[in-house]
Design an enzyme around this catalytic site. Sequence first.
Site, PDB file in Angstrom:
ATOM      1  N   GLY A  62       1.765   2.913  -0.970  1.00  0.00           N
ATOM      2  CA  GLY A  62       3.030   3.029  -1.686  1.00  0.00           C
ATOM      3  C   GLY A  62       4.056   3.805  -0.890  1.00  0.00           C
ATOM      4  O   GLY A  62       5.251   3.490  -0.921  1.00  0.00           O
ATOM      5  N   THR A  63       3.595   4.816  -0.159  1.00  0.00           N
ATOM      6  CA  THR A  63       4.506   5.589   0.679  1.00  0.00           C
ATOM      7  C   THR A  63       5.127   4.708   1.752  1.00  0.00           C
ATOM      8  O   THR A  63       6.339   4.772   2.003  1.00  0.00           O
ATOM      9  CB  THR A  63       3.761   6.768   1.327  1.00  0.00           C
ATOM     10  OG1 THR A  63       3.351   7.675   0.307  1.00  0.00           O
ATOM     11  CG2 THR A  63       4.652   7.508   2.308  1.00  0.00           C
ATOM     12  N   CYS A 102       1.989  28.690  -7.013  1.00  0.00           N
ATOM     13  CA  CYS A 102       0.746  29.424  -6.784  1.00  0.00           C
ATOM     14  C   CYS A 102      -0.368  28.517  -6.273  1.00  0.00           C
ATOM     15  O   CYS A 102      -1.405  28.998  -5.853  1.00  0.00           O
ATOM     16  CB  CYS A 102       0.286  30.091  -8.078  1.00  0.00           C
ATOM     17  SG  CYS A 102       1.521  31.135  -8.865  1.00  0.00           S
ATOM     18  N   SER A 115       2.317   1.483  -5.875  1.00  0.00           N
ATOM     19  CA  SER A 115       1.079   1.834  -5.182  1.00  0.00           C
ATOM     20  C   SER A 115      -0.111   1.510  -6.070  1.00  0.00           C
ATOM     21  O   SER A 115      -0.176   1.945  -7.229  1.00  0.00           O
ATOM     22  CB  SER A 115       1.084   3.321  -4.827  1.00  0.00           C
ATOM     23  OG  SER A 115      -0.040   3.675  -4.061  1.00  0.00           O
ATOM     24  N   ALA A 116      -1.090   0.768  -5.542  1.00  0.00           N
ATOM     25  CA  ALA A 116      -2.190   0.248  -6.356  1.00  0.00           C
ATOM     26  C   ALA A 116      -3.085   1.332  -6.932  1.00  0.00           C
ATOM     27  O   ALA A 116      -3.606   1.181  -8.042  1.00  0.00           O
ATOM     28  CB  ALA A 116      -3.026  -0.729  -5.529  1.00  0.00           C
ATOM     29  N   HIS A 117      -3.305   2.418  -6.200  1.00  0.00           N
ATOM     30  CA  HIS A 117      -4.254   3.407  -6.715  1.00  0.00           C
ATOM     31  C   HIS A 117      -3.711   4.163  -7.923  1.00  0.00           C
ATOM     32  O   HIS A 117      -4.447   4.895  -8.578  1.00  0.00           O
ATOM     33  CB  HIS A 117      -4.679   4.384  -5.615  1.00  0.00           C
ATOM     34  CG  HIS A 117      -3.633   5.377  -5.213  1.00  0.00           C
ATOM     35  ND1 HIS A 117      -2.643   5.088  -4.314  1.00  0.00           N
ATOM     36  CD2 HIS A 117      -3.435   6.655  -5.583  1.00  0.00           C
ATOM     37  CE1 HIS A 117      -1.877   6.144  -4.138  1.00  0.00           C
ATOM     38  NE2 HIS A 117      -2.334   7.122  -4.906  1.00  0.00           N
TER      39      HIS A 117
END
Length: 461
Positions: free
Chosen positions: A69-70, A320, A194-196
């Site tokens: 996807g990126t 944090c 993005s598939a995941h």
Amino acid sequence: MPYFDAASAAPLHPVARQALLASLDEGWADPARLYREGRRARLLLDAAREAAAEAVGCRPDELVFTPSGTRAVHSGVSGALAGRRRVGNRLVVSAVEHSSVLHTGEAHAAAGGTLTEVPVGRTGAVDPDAFAAALAADTALACLQSANHEVGTEQPVAEVAEACRAVGVPLLVDAAQSLGWGPVPEGWSLLAASAHKWGGPAGVGLLAVRKGVRFAPQGPSDERESGRAPGFENLPAIVAAAASLRAVRAEAAAEGARLRVLVDRIRARVPELVPDVEVVGDPVRRLPHLVTFSCLYVDGETLLSELDREGFSVSSGSSCTSSTLTPSHVLRAMGVLSEGNVRVSLPAGTSSEDVDRFLAVLPGVVTGVRERLGAPVSAPSAPAPSGSLVVDSLGKRCPIPVIELAKVIGEVPVGGTVTVLSDDAAARLDIPAWCEMRGQSYEGESPWAGGGAAYVVRRVS
């Protein structure tokens, strides 16, 4: 062990697993070849493209598969900017876009382009009028996610798309978080996903570019995927991604309604069970499976570790938990509390019993973390001999600056001030958020000679 981080990666859907295993036997050959094995592979690729295009709402020849996807975002943004370079070099994005969009924007700006970020409100949504006002004459491309990856807020895609269409600017929509739940509203020019995120295998993204959109792929050319995604296709993963997208879409209405009830329970019960909590994101226009809340006086990293010890996998945008010690850019843009931030995103099939156990465990975990950090149990009384105090928390990280502020606010009279010295980036966000939650007045900040900043809080009650 309940896995509550589907927004990062959803568990592999059973249909994806079946399709992946089947296509390992049938789809191993080169789909560009004309012999029998290649033709068989080509049929699988074409069928996957048609299924994905149907879910996206585009023509099959408008959609290509990418390695992630990126990569889809990077290719979509760079290709659209290059295709419209004669119009101008301005890229307009929302301040809460995924880092893949923002990083591409930063690279564009470093190369001499112009990057304009449109701010969001406290729910995380852009104002369509503000977005429209940012579309200058030299705007080559606009980007807006369909729904936010950290807080679940749905963006006004249809309204922004109309504003973009009115001035002839293409709109790229990052639909990674929402595509499994339903189609993106009409009006977009480019779309990435993005598939995941929907239960497909990792390593498969998709990029859709509408016909008529000026687009110039960047980098070395390749004959595969219309020249927009070079390299040999991972056909088994692509087939599994398309099959699982069709499957989750068929289940989306029923499963989304069921998970929304569970998320509503979390949204309502967490502030009742845990004091000093802010639930963030839009309460109505949001993804059905995601809820984010922040806890005062809590170290986010420790909180996540303790929840993991209790068997719950969640994520956080708190500084944090970040190696950079800076809060999430999404929470920062929204102006909400970042310390002790928890994102719960329920995968399909999450049971009511798992959510009830999470709600039973959370209060004790938060209380234990607060006790170890020495957080105040309740607001202190007000002997108030002095009109002002200075708290030196330089070198201390969240949530310590806010904890120390809370401990001493009662030592100044109503109208008095407490100045907190801090070099922690989270303080810029968390101290104003604490003031809003506690009904105190945040007076602003100024540079501190010793490094960091001085944050001034006036006691109101």
